[in-house]
Design a protein around this motif. Structure first.
Motif, PDB file in Angstrom:
ATOM      1  N   ARG A 111      75.012 -54.196  22.258  1.00 13.04           N
ATOM      2  CA  ARG A 111      74.179 -54.922  23.221  1.00 13.04           C
ATOM      3  C   ARG A 111      73.993 -54.120  24.509  1.00 13.04           C
ATOM      4  NH1 ARG A 111      73.472 -60.412  21.837  1.00 13.04           N
ATOM      5  NH2 ARG A 111      73.729 -60.541  19.568  1.00 13.04           N
ATOM      6  N   GLU A 112      75.026 -53.401  24.927  1.00 15.44           N
ATOM      7  CA  GLU A 112      74.896 -52.583  26.143  1.00 15.44           C
ATOM      8  C   GLU A 112      73.934 -51.422  25.909  1.00 15.44           C
ATOM      9  OE1 GLU A 112      79.066 -52.895  28.509  1.00 15.44           O
ATOM     10  OE2 GLU A 112      79.223 -52.236  26.415  1.00 15.44           O
ATOM     11  N   TYR A 113      74.006 -50.821  24.741  1.00 20.25           N
ATOM     12  CA  TYR A 113      73.048 -49.759  24.415  1.00 20.25           C
ATOM     13  C   TYR A 113      71.629 -50.324  24.315  1.00 20.25           C
ATOM     14  CZ  TYR A 113      76.384 -45.978  23.480  1.00 20.25           C
ATOM     15  OH  TYR A 113      77.324 -44.980  23.595  1.00 20.25           O
ATOM     16  N   GLU A 114      71.516 -51.537  23.837  1.00 22.19           N
ATOM     17  CA  GLU A 114      70.206 -52.172  23.750  1.00 22.19           C
ATOM     18  C   GLU A 114      69.571 -52.296  25.137  1.00 22.19           C
ATOM     19  OE1 GLU A 114      68.621 -55.901  21.215  1.00 22.19           O
ATOM     20  OE2 GLU A 114      70.094 -56.437  22.761  1.00 22.19           O
ATOM     21  N   LEU A 115      70.351 -52.761  26.105  1.00 23.58           N
ATOM     22  CA  LEU A 115      69.854 -52.861  27.473  1.00 23.58           C
ATOM     23  C   LEU A 115      69.512 -51.486  28.038  1.00 23.58           C
ATOM     24  CD1 LEU A 115      72.256 -55.568  28.968  1.00 23.58           C
ATOM     25  CD2 LEU A 115      69.817 -55.815  28.451  1.00 23.58           C
ATOM     26  N   LEU A 116      70.338 -50.507  27.722  1.00 23.33           N
ATOM     27  CA  LEU A 116      70.096 -49.150  28.202  1.00 23.33           C
ATOM     28  C   LEU A 116      68.795 -48.603  27.628  1.00 23.33           C
ATOM     29  CD1 LEU A 116      70.938 -46.581  29.680  1.00 23.33           C
ATOM     30  CD2 LEU A 116      72.392 -46.012  27.714  1.00 23.33           C
ATOM     31  N   PHE A 117      68.560 -48.825  26.340  1.00 25.66           N
ATOM     32  CA  PHE A 117      67.333 -48.370  25.698  1.00 25.66           C
ATOM     33  C   PHE A 117      66.101 -48.957  26.376  1.00 25.66           C
ATOM     34  CE2 PHE A 117      64.062 -49.621  22.555  1.00 25.66           C
ATOM     35  CZ  PHE A 117      63.574 -48.368  22.236  1.00 25.66           C
ATOM     36  N   TRP A 118      66.105 -50.271  26.564  1.00 22.75           N
ATOM     37  CA  TRP A 118      64.933 -50.912  27.164  1.00 22.75           C
ATOM     38  C   TRP A 118      64.772 -50.554  28.630  1.00 22.75           C
ATOM     39  CZ3 TRP A 118      61.175 -52.289  24.311  1.00 22.75           C
ATOM     40  CH2 TRP A 118      61.397 -52.742  23.005  1.00 22.75           C
ATOM     41  N   SER A 119      65.882 -50.350  29.314  1.00 17.96           N
ATOM     42  CA  SER A 119      65.809 -49.898  30.699  1.00 17.96           C
ATOM     43  C   SER A 119      65.170 -48.520  30.787  1.00 17.96           C
ATOM     44  CB  SER A 119      67.214 -49.856  31.323  1.00 17.96           C
ATOM     45  OG  SER A 119      67.183 -49.248  32.593  1.00 17.96           O
ATOM     46  N   LEU A 120      65.548 -47.630  29.857  1.00 15.85           N
ATOM     47  CA  LEU A 120      64.982 -46.280  29.860  1.00 15.85           C
ATOM     48  C   LEU A 120      63.472 -46.330  29.573  1.00 15.85           C
ATOM     49  CD1 LEU A 120      66.713 -43.167  28.377  1.00 15.85           C
ATOM     50  CD2 LEU A 120      64.246 -43.410  28.271  1.00 15.85           C
ATOM     51  N   LEU A 121      63.060 -47.134  28.595  1.00 17.28           N
ATOM     52  CA  LEU A 121      61.628 -47.251  28.309  1.00 17.28           C
ATOM     53  C   LEU A 121      60.866 -47.824  29.496  1.00 17.28           C
ATOM     54  CD1 LEU A 121      60.936 -48.434  24.645  1.00 17.28           C
ATOM     55  CD2 LEU A 121      61.066 -46.128  25.572  1.00 17.28           C
ATOM     56  N   ASN A 122      61.475 -48.785  30.173  1.00 20.33           N
ATOM     57  CA  ASN A 122      60.811 -49.385  31.321  1.00 20.33           C
ATOM     58  C   ASN A 122      60.662 -48.389  32.461  1.00 20.33           C
ATOM     59  OD1 ASN A 122      60.628 -51.329  33.831  1.00 20.33           O
ATOM     60  ND2 ASN A 122      60.184 -52.558  32.012  1.00 20.33           N
ATOM     61  N   ARG A 123      61.712 -47.627  32.724  1.00 17.11           N
ATOM     62  CA  ARG A 123      61.642 -46.618  33.781  1.00 17.11           C
ATOM     63  C   ARG A 123      60.697 -45.485  33.393  1.00 17.11           C
ATOM     64  NH1 ARG A 123      67.427 -44.642  34.572  1.00 17.11           N
ATOM     65  NH2 ARG A 123      67.686 -45.337  32.412  1.00 17.11           N
ATOM     66  N   LEU A 124      60.628 -45.186  32.108  1.00 16.27           N
ATOM     67  CA  LEU A 124      59.694 -44.186  31.626  1.00 16.27           C
ATOM     68  C   LEU A 124      58.261 -44.666  31.843  1.00 16.27           C
ATOM     69  CD1 LEU A 124      59.292 -41.516  30.066  1.00 16.27           C
ATOM     70  CD2 LEU A 124      59.492 -42.835  27.946  1.00 16.27           C
ATOM     71  N   HIS A 125      58.012 -45.925  31.551  1.00 21.20           N
ATOM     72  CA  HIS A 125      56.687 -46.504  31.773  1.00 21.20           C
ATOM     73  C   HIS A 125      56.279 -46.393  33.244  1.00 21.20           C
ATOM     74  CE1 HIS A 125      53.322 -49.282  31.604  1.00 21.20           C
ATOM     75  NE2 HIS A 125      53.901 -50.030  32.538  1.00 21.20           N
ATOM     76  N   ASP A 126      57.232 -46.576  34.142  1.00 18.16           N
ATOM     77  CA  ASP A 126      56.938 -46.494  35.580  1.00 18.16           C
ATOM     78  C   ASP A 126      56.508 -45.096  35.997  1.00 18.16           C
ATOM     79  OD1 ASP A 126      57.498 -49.153  35.925  1.00 18.16           O
ATOM     80  OD2 ASP A 126      59.561 -48.839  36.597  1.00 18.16           O
ATOM     81  N   LYS A 127      56.887 -44.085  35.216  1.00 18.86           N
ATOM     82  CA  LYS A 127      56.522 -42.704  35.525  1.00 18.86           C
ATOM     83  C   LYS A 127      55.237 -42.260  34.823  1.00 18.86           C
ATOM     84  CE  LYS A 127      60.984 -40.673  36.745  1.00 18.86           C
ATOM     85  NZ  LYS A 127      60.513 -40.236  38.072  1.00 18.86           N
ATOM     86  N   ASP A 128      54.656 -43.144  34.049  1.00 16.53           N
ATOM     87  CA  ASP A 128      53.469 -42.783  33.278  1.00 16.53           C
ATOM     88  C   ASP A 128      52.247 -42.706  34.191  1.00 16.53           C
ATOM     89  OD1 ASP A 128      51.518 -42.365  31.404  1.00 16.53           O
ATOM     90  OD2 ASP A 128      51.980 -44.134  30.200  1.00 16.53           O
ATOM     91  N   PRO A 129      51.624 -41.527  34.304  1.00 19.17           N
ATOM     92  CA  PRO A 129      50.466 -41.377  35.195  1.00 19.17           C
ATOM     93  C   PRO A 129      49.168 -41.896  34.586  1.00 19.17           C
ATOM     94  CG  PRO A 129      50.918 -39.297  34.100  1.00 19.17           C
ATOM     95  CD  PRO A 129      52.004 -40.248  33.673  1.00 19.17           C
ATOM     96  N   ALA A 130      49.169 -42.140  33.288  1.00 21.90           N
ATOM     97  CA  ALA A 130      47.925 -42.515  32.600  1.00 21.90           C
ATOM     98  C   ALA A 130      47.801 -44.030  32.477  1.00 21.90           C
ATOM     99  CB  ALA A 130      47.890 -41.886  31.208  1.00 21.90           C
ATOM    100  N   PRO A 131      46.579 -44.539  32.451  1.00 23.57           N
ATOM    101  CA  PRO A 131      46.390 -45.975  32.216  1.00 23.57           C
ATOM    102  C   PRO A 131      46.756 -46.342  30.790  1.00 23.57           C
ATOM    103  CG  PRO A 131      44.278 -44.843  32.203  1.00 23.57           C
ATOM    104  CD  PRO A 131      45.300 -43.832  32.646  1.00 23.57           C
ATOM    105  N   TRP A 132      47.102 -47.598  30.587  1.00 24.38           N
ATOM    106  CA  TRP A 132      47.426 -48.079  29.250  1.00 24.38           C
ATOM    107  C   TRP A 132      46.171 -47.990  28.379  1.00 24.38           C
ATOM    108  CZ3 TRP A 132      52.345 -49.421  27.888  1.00 24.38           C
ATOM    109  CH2 TRP A 132      52.538 -50.062  26.647  1.00 24.38           C
ATOM    110  N   PRO A 133      46.295 -47.463  27.161  1.00 27.93           N
ATOM    111  CA  PRO A 133      45.112 -47.320  26.301  1.00 27.93           C
ATOM    112  C   PRO A 133      44.388 -48.651  26.087  1.00 27.93           C
ATOM    113  CG  PRO A 133      46.983 -46.158  25.371  1.00 27.93           C
ATOM    114  CD  PRO A 133      47.522 -46.968  26.517  1.00 27.93           C
ATOM    115  N   GLY A 134      43.071 -48.617  26.155  1.00 28.47           N
ATOM    116  CA  GLY A 134      42.299 -49.841  26.054  1.00 28.47           C
ATOM    117  C   GLY A 134      42.382 -50.520  24.706  1.00 28.47           C
ATOM    118  N   ASP A 135      42.712 -49.774  23.647  1.00 22.37           N
ATOM    119  CA  ASP A 135      42.756 -50.360  22.308  1.00 22.37           C
ATOM    120  C   ASP A 135      44.151 -50.856  21.911  1.00 22.37           C
ATOM    121  OD1 ASP A 135      43.744 -47.772  22.262  1.00 22.37           O
ATOM    122  OD2 ASP A 135      43.052 -47.359  20.226  1.00 22.37           O
TER     123      ASP A 135
END
Length: 250
Positions: free
Chosen positions: A107-131
């Motif tokens: 469960r702790e790794y699960e939170l870590l995984f989603w936290s990493l994806l969320n922080r990665l999303h915050d660094k994404d310079p591109a807009p979310w694909p329209g499709d």
């Protein structure tokens, strides 16, 4: 600077890598394609032996540097992935200190995984694909970075009974959505691959095949539930990615 590597490059220059990186790659190679390996991911095996996979190394996944390095690797990968082969995937090994390996549960790794994806999303310079829908509750949502949708697969040291999700260090594999153009329920090839994987999973894991493993686009499918599978048959009641995103935007 985080750099993409191929199997061939690592085999030729691996002696110059830090010990933890050599160990992680060696254990991955043995797991997915070693003598007698029964690892269930058929496309992963084929991608490894055909040098379609690309690899990256990042520090402790709890750190900001790990997020930055993952962003660099995904950005570079998105520019070359289609040239690497039909079984393309980016496998990122994260340095996993003993305090994390010895104490964190699934469960702790699960939170870590989603936290990493969320922080990665915050660094994404591109807009979310329209499709691609932005709501993970829809059947065609997928995690996106730099305009490319990816299926994200996580393995951790804490997984035990679900052996297909166990690895000695924290690992995330990003599979471009386009590789599933031929691997899906509408093709005989895709149906055959799916049957093989499910048979291998049933034999390899000490728990039943998870009920969340479904085809992309099926009415009752939710891709995010497949990214991180727990050691049992449960799943979070709502997508942690969206929950974290909404929390930090308040």
């Amino acid at each position: 600077m985080a750099e993409l590597r191929s199997k061939i490059w690592i085999e030729e220059h691996g002696a110059g890598l830090p010990e933890w990186q050599r160990t992680a790659f060696g254990e991955f190679a043995a797991m997915i394609a070693g003598p007698g390996s029964e690892y269930p991911c058929v496309p992963g095996h084929r991608g490894f032996v055909s040098n379609n996979l690309r690899y990256g190394f990042a520090p402790d996944p709890r750190t900001d540097r790990a997020v930055s390095d993952t962003a660099e690797l995904l950005s570079a990968y998105g520019e070359c992935a289609r040239e690497t082969g039909r079984y393309a995937s980016l496998v990122i090994f994260y340095e996993t200190p003993e305090d994390l390996t010895n104490t964190a549960d699934v469960r702790e790794y699960e939170l870590l995984f989603w936290s990493l994806l969320n922080r990665l999303h915050d660094k994404d310079p591109a807009p979310w694909p329209g499709d691609i829908p932005q709501d993970p509750g829809t059947s065609t949502w997928e995690f996106c970075f730099a305009g490319e949708p990816y299926f994200a697969f996580c393995a951790t040291p804490a997984h035990g009974r679900r052996r297909s999700r166990h690895f000695s260090s924290f690992l995330i594999a990003f599979q471009p959505r386009w590789i599933f153009d031929e691997i899906n329920e509408t093709t005989a090839f895709g149906r055959n691959i799916s049957r093989m994987i499910r048979e291998k999973l049933a034999a390899y894991d000490d728990v039943p095949v998870h009920a969340s493993l479904k085809w992309y686009g099926q009415p009752d499918n939710q891709e995010w539930k497949q990214y991180f599978l727990r050691d049992d048959e449960t799943s979070p009641s709502r997508c942690p990615f969206m929950a974290m995103k909404n929390k930090f935007q308040k």
